[in-house]
Design a protein around this motif. Structure first.
Motif, PDB file in Angstrom:
ATOM      1  N   THR A 125       0.835  -1.205   0.000  1.00  5.97           N
ATOM      2  CA  THR A 125       0.000   0.000   0.000  1.00  5.97           C
ATOM      3  C   THR A 125       0.872   1.259   0.000  1.00  5.97           C
ATOM      4  OG1 THR A 125      -0.130   0.234   2.402  1.00  5.97           O
ATOM      5  CG2 THR A 125      -1.683  -1.293   1.360  1.00  5.97           C
ATOM      6  N   ASN A 126       0.232   2.406  -0.168  1.00  5.06           N
ATOM      7  CA  ASN A 126       0.955   3.684  -0.145  1.00  5.06           C
ATOM      8  C   ASN A 126       1.603   3.961   1.208  1.00  5.06           C
ATOM      9  OD1 ASN A 126       0.325   4.329  -2.821  1.00  5.06           O
ATOM     10  ND2 ASN A 126      -1.646   5.227  -2.227  1.00  5.06           N
ATOM     11  N   THR A 127       1.110   3.303   2.256  1.00  6.04           N
ATOM     12  CA  THR A 127       1.683   3.467   3.596  1.00  6.04           C
ATOM     13  C   THR A 127       2.630   2.327   3.955  1.00  6.04           C
ATOM     14  OG1 THR A 127      -0.316   2.427   4.497  1.00  6.04           O
ATOM     15  CG2 THR A 127      -0.252   4.837   4.455  1.00  6.04           C
ATOM     16  N   ASN A 128       3.075   1.556   2.943  1.00  9.86           N
ATOM     17  CA  ASN A 128       4.066   0.483   3.101  1.00  9.86           C
ATOM     18  C   ASN A 128       3.570  -0.708   3.918  1.00  9.86           C
ATOM     19  OD1 ASN A 128       6.346   1.717   1.645  1.00  9.86           O
ATOM     20  ND2 ASN A 128       6.288   3.214   3.323  1.00  9.86           N
ATOM     21  N   ASN A 129       2.264  -0.905   3.973  1.00 10.36           N
ATOM     22  CA  ASN A 129       1.710  -2.123   4.537  1.00 10.36           C
ATOM     23  C   ASN A 129       1.559  -3.160   3.421  1.00 10.36           C
ATOM     24  OD1 ASN A 129       1.443  -0.925   7.112  1.00 10.36           O
ATOM     25  ND2 ASN A 129      -0.466   0.053   6.451  1.00 10.36           N
ATOM     26  N   PHE A 130       1.477  -4.439   3.809  1.00 10.62           N
ATOM     27  CA  PHE A 130       1.392  -5.523   2.835  1.00 10.62           C
ATOM     28  C   PHE A 130       0.045  -6.228   2.941  1.00 10.62           C
ATOM     29  CE2 PHE A 130       6.244  -6.434   3.301  1.00 10.62           C
ATOM     30  CZ  PHE A 130       6.526  -5.226   2.682  1.00 10.62           C
ATOM     31  N   PHE A 131      -0.558  -6.498   1.792  1.00 17.44           N
ATOM     32  CA  PHE A 131      -1.695  -7.415   1.729  1.00 17.44           C
ATOM     33  C   PHE A 131      -1.324  -8.540   0.778  1.00 17.44           C
ATOM     34  CE2 PHE A 131      -5.515  -9.043  -0.390  1.00 17.44           C
ATOM     35  CZ  PHE A 131      -6.182  -9.544   0.719  1.00 17.44           C
ATOM     36  N   ALA A 132      -1.406  -9.792   1.255  1.00 18.73           N
ATOM     37  CA  ALA A 132      -0.975 -10.940   0.457  1.00 18.73           C
ATOM     38  C   ALA A 132      -2.031 -12.031   0.469  1.00 18.73           C
ATOM     39  CB  ALA A 132       0.346 -11.498   0.992  1.00 18.73           C
ATOM     40  N   ASN A 199       5.858  -0.802  10.431  1.00 24.72           N
ATOM     41  CA  ASN A 199       6.492   0.432  10.862  1.00 24.72           C
ATOM     42  C   ASN A 199       7.952   0.368  10.424  1.00 24.72           C
ATOM     43  OD1 ASN A 199       4.474   1.919  12.784  1.00 24.72           O
ATOM     44  ND2 ASN A 199       4.353  -0.239  13.330  1.00 24.72           N
ATOM     45  N   LEU A 200       8.387   1.330   9.599  1.00 30.25           N
ATOM     46  CA  LEU A 200       9.727   1.293   9.035  1.00 30.25           C
ATOM     47  C   LEU A 200      10.701   2.105   9.872  1.00 30.25           C
ATOM     48  CD1 LEU A 200       8.943   1.754   5.221  1.00 30.25           C
ATOM     49  CD2 LEU A 200       8.876  -0.347   6.609  1.00 30.25           C
ATOM     50  N   ASN A 201      11.969   1.613   9.927  1.00 26.23           N
ATOM     51  CA  ASN A 201      13.012   2.378  10.605  1.00 26.23           C
ATOM     52  C   ASN A 201      13.712   3.309   9.610  1.00 26.23           C
ATOM     53  OD1 ASN A 201      14.719   0.747   9.102  1.00 26.23           O
ATOM     54  ND2 ASN A 201      15.287  -0.560  10.842  1.00 26.23           N
ATOM     55  N   ASN A 204      14.482   1.990   6.242  1.00 29.55           N
ATOM     56  CA  ASN A 204      13.298   1.512   5.519  1.00 29.55           C
ATOM     57  C   ASN A 204      13.063   0.010   5.655  1.00 29.55           C
ATOM     58  OD1 ASN A 204      12.423   4.072   4.290  1.00 29.55           O
ATOM     59  ND2 ASN A 204      14.380   3.923   3.220  1.00 29.55           N
ATOM     60  N   LYS A 205      13.564  -0.586   6.712  1.00 31.39           N
ATOM     61  CA  LYS A 205      13.225  -1.970   7.041  1.00 31.39           C
ATOM     62  C   LYS A 205      12.108  -1.972   8.081  1.00 31.39           C
ATOM     63  CE  LYS A 205      17.560  -4.482   6.205  1.00 31.39           C
ATOM     64  NZ  LYS A 205      18.572  -5.376   6.816  1.00 31.39           N
ATOM     65  N   PRO A 206      11.136  -2.879   7.951  1.00 33.18           N
ATOM     66  CA  PRO A 206      10.109  -2.980   8.996  1.00 33.18           C
ATOM     67  C   PRO A 206      10.745  -3.414  10.318  1.00 33.18           C
ATOM     68  CG  PRO A 206       9.421  -4.107   6.983  1.00 33.18           C
ATOM     69  CD  PRO A 206      10.871  -3.785   6.821  1.00 33.18           C
ATOM     70  N   PRO A 330      12.745  -9.339   7.298  1.00 31.76           N
ATOM     71  CA  PRO A 330      12.483  -7.974   6.815  1.00 31.76           C
ATOM     72  C   PRO A 330      13.645  -7.437   5.982  1.00 31.76           C
ATOM     73  CG  PRO A 330      11.879  -8.189   9.127  1.00 31.76           C
ATOM     74  CD  PRO A 330      12.581  -9.462   8.758  1.00 31.76           C
ATOM     75  N   PHE A 331      13.333  -6.725   4.913  1.00 33.36           N
ATOM     76  CA  PHE A 331      14.348  -6.127   4.061  1.00 33.36           C
ATOM     77  C   PHE A 331      13.930  -4.705   3.720  1.00 33.36           C
ATOM     78  CE2 PHE A 331      11.292  -8.352   1.444  1.00 33.36           C
ATOM     79  CZ  PHE A 331      10.979  -7.425   0.458  1.00 33.36           C
ATOM     80  N   GLU A 332      14.813  -3.963   3.063  1.00 35.85           N
ATOM     81  CA  GLU A 332      14.554  -2.560   2.766  1.00 35.85           C
ATOM     82  C   GLU A 332      13.511  -2.458   1.653  1.00 35.85           C
ATOM     83  OE1 GLU A 332      18.205  -0.409   2.119  1.00 35.85           O
ATOM     84  OE2 GLU A 332      19.243  -1.682   3.573  1.00 35.85           O
ATOM     85  N   VAL A 333      12.303  -2.077   2.022  1.00 39.05           N
ATOM     86  CA  VAL A 333      11.210  -2.107   1.059  1.00 39.05           C
ATOM     87  C   VAL A 333      11.205  -0.903   0.114  1.00 39.05           C
ATOM     88  CG1 VAL A 333       9.758  -3.451   2.600  1.00 39.05           C
ATOM     89  CG2 VAL A 333       9.600  -0.959   2.653  1.00 39.05           C
TER      90      VAL A 333
END
Length: 345
Positions: A125-132, A199-201, A204-206, A330-333
């Motif tokens: 999503t635009n807020t960096n959440n994932f739907f799978a 929530n990203l640090n 940019n990793k969750p 988690p990786f840099e999204v």
């Protein structure tokens, strides 16, 4: 010999997975296959101590050397380039489940084999959440040919049918089960959904994730819904039940970029099984990944039915302690987006 070969296969699977490169590559091509590709919905391999659930067996250890073989996976590439469009993965999943028991020959009795073909989709999503979502279908069995509730006959023989016809709603299935050679076989299709609040640090990793999952697993006669191979009998399905519903919540936190831990709750409900079967299974799991690496230690409390092929007829409380491997960390999204900002135009 058969048991030795099976044990060797389990060890080789673990070595293969350990040998995979864990580095993330910004320029990985979308079509490349590999063990390190990202699967938002996945089963983690593990090796653990598991306390007994049945008076008829003494468990030595429990192992799940799960392996994913990727045919196509563009999820990491799409997300790291911050393109808000669906990404996909097509793969084969080999999911053995093996237990060693404390007996004279230490045999691997009636191990589980799941071989599934899978398709997953993911939207960031635009807020960096994932739907799978995921659809997986294939075969699930223990590779045995004996009568399920008699050690004297082969499966589907007239003598075995007589034994099975004598079972009623009051039968104690745990006491009757042929635990050495009893056949378990079915085909299945599983549909899963997962939503992750990330929530990203600063990199940019969750670092803090709330993950919600739900799935429906259907046992059916034909493999992939097409081929009349490896299915169940009418008697089998009256014991198994056709439907399994699962729900899961997991909180994942990386503390000070050094230690990652998670706390999870898993539940499963079997619908339509024999009255002796406890329909509910619940797990409370605490996992810690020292130094934020792939390998972690976990401890779990389990209550309800077992999950080792035909052992789902057993139920009780268990303690599970061991090692787990989380290959899809988690990786840099937004890595590519950040790098592009530093390049002069």
């Amino acid at each position: 010999m058969k048991n030795s070969m099976l044990f060797l296969m389990m060890i080789c699977s673990c070595i293969l997975m350990t040998a995979q490169n864990s580095r993330d590559s910004l320029y990985t091509k979308a079509g490349n296959s590999g063990f390190k590709e990202y699967y938002p919905i996945h089963v983690k391999p593990s090796l653990s101590y598991l306390s007994n659930i049945s008076e008829y067996e003494d468990i030595l250890f429990d192992a799940k050397p799960t392996v994913y073989y990727s045919f196509y996976n563009n999820m990491r590439y799409v997300m790291q380039n911050s393109i808000h469009k669906p990404s996909y993965a097509v793969y084969a999943l080999f999911q053995p489940h093996i237990r060693m028991f404390s007996e004279n020959s230490l045999p691997v009795k009636t191990p589980s084999y799941r071989f599934l073909l899978g398709l997953q989709g993911l939207v960031k999503t635009n807020t960096n959440n994932f739907f799978a979502w995921a659809i997986e279908s294939g075969h699930y069995s223990n590779g045995q040919s004996g009568c399920t509730f008699s050690s004297e006959f082969t499966d589907e023989s007239p003598e075995c049918d007589v034994v099975h016809n004598s079972i009623n709603d009051q039968s104690n299935l745990s006491a009757l089960l042929n635990r050495n050679t009893g056949n378990f076989s079915t085909n299945l299709t599983k549909v899963s959904f997962n939503f992750r609040l990330n929530n990203l640090n600063k990199t940019n990793k969750p670092y803090k994730v709330h993950s919600f999952s739900a799935s429906w697993e259907l046992y059916h006669k034909n493999m992939f819904g097409l081929f009349d191979k490896g299915g169940y009998t009418d008697f089998d399905i009256s014991i198994y039940g056709r439907n399994r519903f699962a729900f899961e919540y997991e909180f994942i936190h990386t503390y000070n970029q050094g230690i990652r831990y998670s706390l999870g709750v898993k539940t499963e409900i079997i619908q339509g099984a024999h009255p002796f079967v406890a329909p509910f299974r619940g797990e409370l799991i605490l996992t810690c990944y020292p130094f934020n690496k792939d390998v972690g230690f976990f401890a779990a409390y389990i209550t309800g039915h077992d999950n080792y092929n035909y052992r789902f007829i057993d139920s009780g409380n268990q303690l599970n302690i061991g090692l787990t491997w989380d290959w899809f960390t988690p990786f840099e999204v937004k890595r590519a987006e950040q790098i592009r900002k530093t390049i002069p135009k």
